[in-house]
Design an enzyme around this catalytic site. Sequence first.
Site, PDB file in Angstrom:
ATOM      1  N   LYS A  82      45.581  45.309  36.767  1.00 61.51           N
ATOM      2  CA  LYS A  82      46.578  46.210  38.104  1.00 61.51           C
ATOM      3  C   LYS A  82      47.494  46.118  37.582  1.00 61.51           C
ATOM      4  O   LYS A  82      47.923  47.092  38.027  1.00 61.51           O
ATOM      5  CB  LYS A  82      46.029  45.467  39.495  1.00 61.51           C
ATOM      6  N   HIS A 133      55.945  41.726  41.590  1.00 65.71           N
ATOM      7  CA  HIS A 133      54.822  41.137  42.183  1.00 65.71           C
ATOM      8  C   HIS A 133      54.972  40.209  42.420  1.00 65.71           C
ATOM      9  O   HIS A 133      55.169  38.908  41.798  1.00 65.71           O
ATOM     10  CB  HIS A 133      53.479  41.272  41.528  1.00 65.71           C
ATOM     11  N   SER A 180      43.598  39.370  37.107  1.00 63.30           N
ATOM     12  CA  SER A 180      43.414  40.600  38.123  1.00 63.30           C
ATOM     13  C   SER A 180      44.461  39.960  38.452  1.00 63.30           C
ATOM     14  O   SER A 180      44.253  41.607  38.661  1.00 63.30           O
ATOM     15  CB  SER A 180      42.488  39.210  39.163  1.00 63.30           C
ATOM     16  N   ARG A 205      33.422  36.230  42.423  1.00 67.57           N
ATOM     17  CA  ARG A 205      34.519  35.215  41.637  1.00 67.57           C
ATOM     18  C   ARG A 205      34.716  34.795  43.092  1.00 67.57           C
ATOM     19  O   ARG A 205      34.390  33.811  44.021  1.00 67.57           O
ATOM     20  CB  ARG A 205      35.689  35.376  41.556  1.00 67.57           C
ATOM     21  N   ASP A 212      38.073  44.478  37.795  1.00 70.55           N
ATOM     22  CA  ASP A 212      38.686  43.623  38.368  1.00 70.55           C
ATOM     23  C   ASP A 212      38.166  44.079  40.129  1.00 70.55           C
ATOM     24  O   ASP A 212      38.000  42.875  40.817  1.00 70.55           O
ATOM     25  CB  ASP A 212      40.148  44.029  38.360  1.00 70.55           C
TER      26      ASP A 212
HETATM   27  N1  URA Z   1      45.219  37.833  43.498  1.00 70.27           N
HETATM   28  C1  URA Z   1      44.580  39.254  42.758  1.00 70.27           C
HETATM   29  O1  URA Z   1      45.106  39.831  42.973  1.00 70.27           O
HETATM   30  N2  URA Z   1      43.322  38.427  42.471  1.00 70.27           N
HETATM   31  C2  URA Z   1      43.217  37.091  42.530  1.00 70.27           C
HETATM   32  O2  URA Z   1      42.444  36.612  41.527  1.00 70.27           O
HETATM   33  C3  URA Z   1      44.135  36.194  42.896  1.00 70.27           C
HETATM   34  C4  URA Z   1      44.723  36.576  43.549  1.00 70.27           C
END
Ligand code: URA
Length: 433
Positions: free
Chosen positions: A187, A82, A183, A168, A161
């Site tokens: 995932k 990632h 966050s 946010r 999220d």
């Molecule tokens: N990418 C995400 O998935 N979440 C964040 O808070 C920042 C970058």
Amino acid sequence: MRMVDIIRKKREGCSLTDEELTFFVKGYTDGSIPDYQASALLMAICLNGMDDRETAFLTMEMAASGDSLDLSAIKGQKVDKHSTGGVGDKTTLIVAPIVAACGVPVAKMSGRGLGHTGGTIDKLESIPGYRVNLSESEFIRQVNRISIGLIGSSKNLAPADKRIYALRDATSTVESIPLIASSIMSKKLCSGCDCILLDVKVGSGAFMKTLPEAQKLAKTMVSIGKHAGKKTVALLTDMEAPLGLAVGNSLELWEAIELLKGGGDPTLTSLCLELSAWMLFLADEGPLDRCRETAQNVLDSGAALQKFRQLVEAQGGDLQSIDNLSLLPCALYRREIKAESDGYLVRMDAKRCGIASSILGAGRERKEDDIDYGAGIRLERKIGDQVQTGDVIAVLHSNTPEKFGDAEEVFRGGLRISQTPPPKRPIILGTVK
Ligand code: URA
């Protein structure tokens, strides 16, 4: 339990218990906690932070809030990679086939671009016919057959999220390390992988502008991964300038395929080989140095390119456009950006480059916007190069030429030419294990 007490506790800088975090995540996801209370808690977290236990627990609760992918039917160690997001980051398109060509399965779900950063799925969709939506069983069968699958996410992964991220964004609480880490990792924890390699970007085009901030984010994410029982490593990599020579979907795909064919920018190549080596290492393919050699060998032998062709064919993409890159989507109009003085190129701001590319049509401001696959920027010069007045530094590509003015202004604002060469900045700035 009352949300108002949880908000007060965090406002006073105390740690929240597991039960309180569960109450918040469940309640906000099912709608019983209103936005105004969730916003207040997010702001308190932003200001007072969270410790490692709170961050890990919050992440697990967010991960458990929806579906998850079950990859247990795929043989072998599944390693996910990632990137925290950058400009010109086409590494997945290169690293995934390298790793799969070494026999390690890559079953990866990727995202779309938003704002100034790109997304792998948009790049893959520049290949005519490429299907990003496979059913779970089709995806698993494909990875068992050819060791690789790259798809978008059709499942309801970490819905907590999705809700929290949207809030946010609207309440200026994005820039919080525990919130960013939870966050991203929520995932990743539902993606079915056994190990996670994180590429944490540092610099103007990244969330984290400085190395200490990026180290902190990397440590937090690695700690969450380990807490969840996944082998996790983070590389810290430079995002002060765009990665490689292309920004924009089909232009980046073009660059990735050229690299797999044996050409390519040396900085991009070295980053891709290092990421591949770490993925192989996490999958228990031997010591890191041997993994580096294995990755280099499959790139040099053409096995990685063949793996990419197999992937495209399996997902319905047009192989002719891989063999003849001029068949990929391409913009009708171009504008050259020329140097206005002699000297060394010392700055090419990644974020401005990403915004300029987005203005040209390559990105989206809102999720539902359409994109122009052929739009973007091809860089002719890189930081450190010597230039003379009139030399072409970059070429803007777009199907809507009226966008050139704005895009050029933004791109030029990020360029600086100086009489002294800049210090060399390595692409890999650190590792967190
Ligand atoms: N990418 C995400 O998935 N979440 C964040 O808070 C920042 C970058």
